[in-house]
Motif scaffolding. Structure first.
Motif, PDB file in Angstrom:
ATOM      1  N   LYS A  97       0.863  -1.181   0.000  1.00  0.00           N
ATOM      2  CA  LYS A  97       0.000   0.000   0.000  1.00  0.00           C
ATOM      3  C   LYS A  97       0.898   1.229   0.000  1.00  0.00           C
ATOM      4  O   LYS A  97       1.905   1.286   0.715  1.00  0.00           O
ATOM      5  N   TYR A  98       0.526   2.244  -0.797  1.00  0.00           N
ATOM      6  CA  TYR A  98       1.326   3.468  -0.868  1.00  0.00           C
ATOM      7  C   TYR A  98       0.415   4.687  -0.791  1.00  0.00           C
ATOM      8  O   TYR A  98      -0.651   4.721  -1.414  1.00  0.00           O
ATOM      9  N   ALA A  99       0.847   5.669  -0.014  1.00  0.00           N
ATOM     10  CA  ALA A  99       0.080   6.907   0.137  1.00  0.00           C
ATOM     11  C   ALA A  99       0.500   7.905  -0.938  1.00  0.00           C
ATOM     12  O   ALA A  99       1.615   8.442  -0.897  1.00  0.00           O
ATOM     13  N   LEU A 100      -0.373   8.124  -1.907  1.00  0.00           N
ATOM     14  CA  LEU A 100      -0.111   9.132  -2.934  1.00  0.00           C
ATOM     15  C   LEU A 100      -0.175  10.536  -2.349  1.00  0.00           C
ATOM     16  O   LEU A 100       0.577  11.431  -2.735  1.00  0.00           O
ATOM     17  N   ILE A 101      -1.114  10.723  -1.427  1.00  0.00           N
ATOM     18  CA  ILE A 101      -1.248  12.001  -0.709  1.00  0.00           C
ATOM     19  C   ILE A 101      -1.325  11.676   0.780  1.00  0.00           C
ATOM     20  O   ILE A 101      -2.156  10.876   1.202  1.00  0.00           O
ATOM     21  N   ASN A 102      -0.435  12.278   1.568  1.00  0.00           N
ATOM     22  CA  ASN A 102      -0.470  12.096   3.023  1.00  0.00           C
ATOM     23  C   ASN A 102      -0.353  13.456   3.695  1.00  0.00           C
ATOM     24  O   ASN A 102       0.711  13.851   4.171  1.00  0.00           O
ATOM     25  N   GLY A 103      -1.455  14.169   3.713  1.00  0.00           N
ATOM     26  CA  GLY A 103      -1.468  15.510   4.287  1.00  0.00           C
ATOM     27  C   GLY A 103      -1.417  15.523   5.796  1.00  0.00           C
ATOM     28  O   GLY A 103      -1.272  16.586   6.401  1.00  0.00           O
ATOM     29  N   ARG A 104      -1.511  14.357   6.441  1.00  0.00           N
ATOM     30  CA  ARG A 104      -1.537  14.306   7.909  1.00  0.00           C
ATOM     31  C   ARG A 104      -0.150  14.217   8.536  1.00  0.00           C
ATOM     32  O   ARG A 104      -0.027  14.293   9.750  1.00  0.00           O
ATOM     33  N   ASP A 105       0.859  14.011   7.723  1.00  0.00           N
ATOM     34  CA  ASP A 105       2.208  13.865   8.284  1.00  0.00           C
ATOM     35  C   ASP A 105       2.780  15.238   8.597  1.00  0.00           C
ATOM     36  O   ASP A 105       3.498  15.840   7.790  1.00  0.00           O
ATOM     37  N   TYR A 106       2.477  15.742   9.790  1.00  0.00           N
ATOM     38  CA  TYR A 106       2.940  17.074  10.153  1.00  0.00           C
ATOM     39  C   TYR A 106       4.415  17.064  10.557  1.00  0.00           C
ATOM     40  O   TYR A 106       5.031  18.123  10.699  1.00  0.00           O
ATOM     41  N   THR A 107       5.013  15.885  10.745  1.00  0.00           N
ATOM     42  CA  THR A 107       6.390  15.823  11.240  1.00  0.00           C
ATOM     43  C   THR A 107       7.402  16.393  10.261  1.00  0.00           C
ATOM     44  O   THR A 107       8.528  16.712  10.651  1.00  0.00           O
ATOM     45  N   ILE A 108       7.035  16.514   8.980  1.00  0.00           N
ATOM     46  CA  ILE A 108       7.963  17.087   7.995  1.00  0.00           C
ATOM     47  C   ILE A 108       7.369  18.322   7.320  1.00  0.00           C
ATOM     48  O   ILE A 108       7.905  18.810   6.330  1.00  0.00           O
ATOM     49  N   SER A 109       6.280  18.825   7.864  1.00  0.00           N
ATOM     50  CA  SER A 109       5.579  19.940   7.220  1.00  0.00           C
ATOM     51  C   SER A 109       6.221  21.279   7.574  1.00  0.00           C
ATOM     52  O   SER A 109       6.321  21.641   8.751  1.00  0.00           O
ATOM     53  N   ARG A 110       6.657  22.021   6.571  1.00  0.00           N
ATOM     54  CA  ARG A 110       7.176  23.363   6.811  1.00  0.00           C
ATOM     55  C   ARG A 110       6.080  24.290   7.304  1.00  0.00           C
ATOM     56  O   ARG A 110       6.327  25.185   8.123  1.00  0.00           O
ATOM     57  N   TYR A 111       4.876  24.081   6.798  1.00  0.00           N
ATOM     58  CA  TYR A 111       3.756  24.908   7.245  1.00  0.00           C
ATOM     59  C   TYR A 111       3.518  24.714   8.738  1.00  0.00           C
ATOM     60  O   TYR A 111       3.301  25.675   9.477  1.00  0.00           O
ATOM     61  N   TYR A 112       3.575  23.447   9.189  1.00  0.00           N
ATOM     62  CA  TYR A 112       3.367  23.161  10.611  1.00  0.00           C
ATOM     63  C   TYR A 112       4.424  23.852  11.470  1.00  0.00           C
ATOM     64  O   TYR A 112       4.110  24.489  12.481  1.00  0.00           O
ATOM     65  N   LEU A 113       5.694  23.744  11.058  1.00  0.00           N
ATOM     66  CA  LEU A 113       6.766  24.358  11.827  1.00  0.00           C
ATOM     67  C   LEU A 113       6.613  25.878  11.848  1.00  0.00           C
ATOM     68  O   LEU A 113       6.863  26.520  12.873  1.00  0.00           O
ATOM     69  N   ALA A 114       6.206  26.447  10.706  1.00  0.00           N
ATOM     70  CA  ALA A 114       6.015  27.902  10.645  1.00  0.00           C
ATOM     71  C   ALA A 114       4.878  28.340  11.558  1.00  0.00           C
ATOM     72  O   ALA A 114       4.991  29.346  12.274  1.00  0.00           O
ATOM     73  N   GLN A 115       3.777  27.582  11.533  1.00  0.00           N
ATOM     74  CA  GLN A 115       2.643  27.926  12.389  1.00  0.00           C
ATOM     75  C   GLN A 115       2.981  27.740  13.855  1.00  0.00           C
ATOM     76  O   GLN A 115       2.564  28.523  14.706  1.00  0.00           O
ATOM     77  N   LEU A 116       3.755  26.698  14.164  1.00  0.00           N
ATOM     78  CA  LEU A 116       4.159  26.458  15.544  1.00  0.00           C
ATOM     79  C   LEU A 116       5.013  27.609  16.056  1.00  0.00           C
ATOM     80  O   LEU A 116       4.834  28.089  17.176  1.00  0.00           O
ATOM     81  N   ALA A 117       5.939  28.052  15.215  1.00  0.00           N
ATOM     82  CA  ALA A 117       6.787  29.186  15.591  1.00  0.00           C
ATOM     83  C   ALA A 117       5.968  30.460  15.742  1.00  0.00           C
ATOM     84  O   ALA A 117       6.205  31.265  16.649  1.00  0.00           O
ATOM     85  N   LYS A 118       4.981  30.622  14.864  1.00  0.00           N
ATOM     86  CA  LYS A 118       4.122  31.802  14.935  1.00  0.00           C
ATOM     87  C   LYS A 118       3.297  31.796  16.213  1.00  0.00           C
ATOM     88  O   LYS A 118       3.152  32.821  16.887  1.00  0.00           O
ATOM     89  N   ASN A 119       2.754  30.627  16.566  1.00  0.00           N
ATOM     90  CA  ASN A 119       1.933  30.522  17.768  1.00  0.00           C
ATOM     91  C   ASN A 119       2.735  30.792  19.037  1.00  0.00           C
ATOM     92  O   ASN A 119       2.220  31.334  20.012  1.00  0.00           O
ATOM     93  N   ALA A 120       4.002  30.368  19.031  1.00  0.00           N
ATOM     94  CA  ALA A 120       4.843  30.547  20.217  1.00  0.00           C
ATOM     95  C   ALA A 120       5.644  31.840  20.166  1.00  0.00           C
ATOM     96  O   ALA A 120       6.387  32.147  21.095  1.00  0.00           O
ATOM     97  N   GLY A 121       5.476  32.614  19.082  1.00  0.00           N
ATOM     98  CA  GLY A 121       6.300  33.800  18.880  1.00  0.00           C
ATOM     99  C   GLY A 121       6.181  34.823  19.986  1.00  0.00           C
ATOM    100  O   GLY A 121       7.191  35.341  20.483  1.00  0.00           O
ATOM    101  N   GLU A 122       4.959  35.154  20.411  1.00  0.00           N
ATOM    102  CA  GLU A 122       4.773  36.171  21.443  1.00  0.00           C
ATOM    103  C   GLU A 122       5.335  35.715  22.783  1.00  0.00           C
ATOM    104  O   GLU A 122       5.923  36.512  23.515  1.00  0.00           O
TER     105      GLU A 122
END
Length: 422
Positions: A122-147
């Motif tokens: 079985k192979y995932a053609l689209i795996n949008g749930r893998d936040y462990t390598i997501s640049r968007y996730y890291l950017a949002q995490l940094a934004k949320n903790a920025g203040e």
């Protein structure tokens, strides 16, 4: 001099706190790294579609078609022998392997003797749930903790500017002691019991003046303490993290799958022969709007085309062709403390169409109404029960399964995390 050394040490602790908070997932104090966290938050239905580690299943326990099945993630298998794959650069580089599952199962007859086997991938053609390598996730995490990180720097700057006069003013020394400790505790206390109003009044006033200074650009923190002085800043951070993770759990997962089954064939003296070949495509999409919802849901649709043995032919063949379409919705109840799914109910309908020659009395089209109930027994041991109802005949079919999702890499991941952070 001793006070300068003391406050230099405390300032170092503040810096470490800010750095650690920025490096780790918000709300993660266990030392467990992201892959395990991501896996633990997924529904049992998701792990049936794509496992991140390993899954062992005993299917149709009470029926005639018993099966022992093993699913494994290819990356997890390789990482068991080569822990260098867990290094961040390799983890990203071999992302395609983490989207690949292989499976193998042994068929058992009513007397528990093996009478066939199957294997596939079985192979995932689209795996949008893998936040462990997501640049968007890291950017949002940094934004949320920025203040919060900015406030930590402002606290350090405030204390540093006042350390020169501490020897002559014991009251100032006492205030600075409180001012360094209390706001940091407000930002980092994971029990959520230390709130803004818990601080000394002078500390509250000074901290409020820093947060309300428009030049410091801390609008979310200002809104937080204006709205409710009995709330923890760390609690707000963790809520933002939960909402962000919930958004990722709503992202799509699209997999393709090929599976072949081998059974004894009378035409070849009961030697194992290819009995069926099935091609699948499955799509999963979360529909929950908030992370705080106690009941969440996900849309699940499956399409399959099966080439199977036509029993009306003497020789072994794959002349019987069946198309399957199964849309459904999975509902799962999350525990409040851990956020893990503990009970799931999937309601679906299945449509079948046979393209090949029909058997006597058989219709080309048929359908069933399905209910799948998954109960988490303990940790990742699940008890799935599948029920199918045929509205044309009134027949009800039931399957009782046992599935165990486990992380064979857990100790390796933790040891590597500890090594890299010491």
């Amino acid at each position: 001099m001793k006070y300068k050394m003391k406050y230099s040490f405390l300032l170092l602790l503040i810096t470490i706190s800010a750095y650690t908070y920025g490096q780790n997932a918000v709300g993660d104090t266990s030392g467990t790294i992201a892959p395990i966290i991501a896996d633990s938050l997924e529904s049992g239905n998701y792990k049936d579609v794509l496992t991140s580690f390993f899954q062992l299943a005993y299917n149709d326990i009470t029926g005639p078609g018993k099966e022992v099945a093993f699913d494994a993630n290819v990356f997890a298998i390789l990482a068991k022998g080569n822990k260098n794959l867990l290094i961040d650069s390799n983890y990203v580089k071999y992302n395609h392997l983490r989207n690949l599952n292989i499976n193998f199962s042994v068929k058992l007859d009513s007397t528990y003797h093996p009478n066939g086997f199957s294997f596939g991938f079985k192979y995932a053609l689209i795996n949008g749930r893998d936040y462990t390598i997501s640049r968007y996730y890291l950017a949002q995490l940094a934004k949320n903790a920025g203040e919060e990180n900015k406030l930590t720097d402002l606290i350090a700057t405030y204390v540093r500017a006042r350390t020169s006069a501490l020897n002559a003013d014991p009251a100032q020394i006492s205030f600075i002691d409180s001012f360094m400790v209390q706001p940091i505790r407000w930002l980092t206390d994971t029990t959520y019991s230390y709130v803004f109003s818990s601080m000394d009044k002078n500390v509250q006033d000074t901290l409020y003046s820093i947060i309300s200074d428009t030049g410091n650009h801390l609008p979310n923190l200002l809104k937080l303490i204006k709205g409710n002085k009995n709330i923890s800043a760390r609690q707000e951070l963790d809520k933002r993290k939960s909402d962000l993770l919930n958004d990722f759990q709503n992202n799509p997962l699209w997999t393709i799958n090929a599976n072949s089954t081998f059974l004894p064939n009378a035409a070849s003296n009961n030697k194992m022969a290819l009995n069926s070949l099935t091609l699948y495509s499955e799509f999963l999409k979360g529909m929950s709007k908030t992370s705080s919802a106690s009941i969440k849901s996900e849309f699940d649709v499956l399409a399959a085309y099966t080439f199977t043995n036509d029993s009306m032919q003497v020789q072994n063949n794959l002349m019987r062709n069946i198309f399957t379409f199964q849309p459904g919705v999975n509902f799962y109840l999350n525990t409040k403390n851990t956020g893990k799914s503990c009970l799931e109910f999937k309601l679906s309908g299945t449509y079948y169409h046979t393209f090949s020659t029909l058997m006597p009395g058989q219709k080309a089209d048929s359908s069933t109404i399905n209910a799948d109930i998954r109960v988490r027994i303990i940790n990742d041991l699940w008890l799935p029960i599948s029920i199918k109802y045929d509205p044309q005949t009134g027949n009800v079919f039931g399957l009782l399964n046992v599935k165990c999702n486990f992380t064979g890499m857990k100790n390796a991941l933790k040891s590597l995390y500890t090594k890299n952070n010491n």
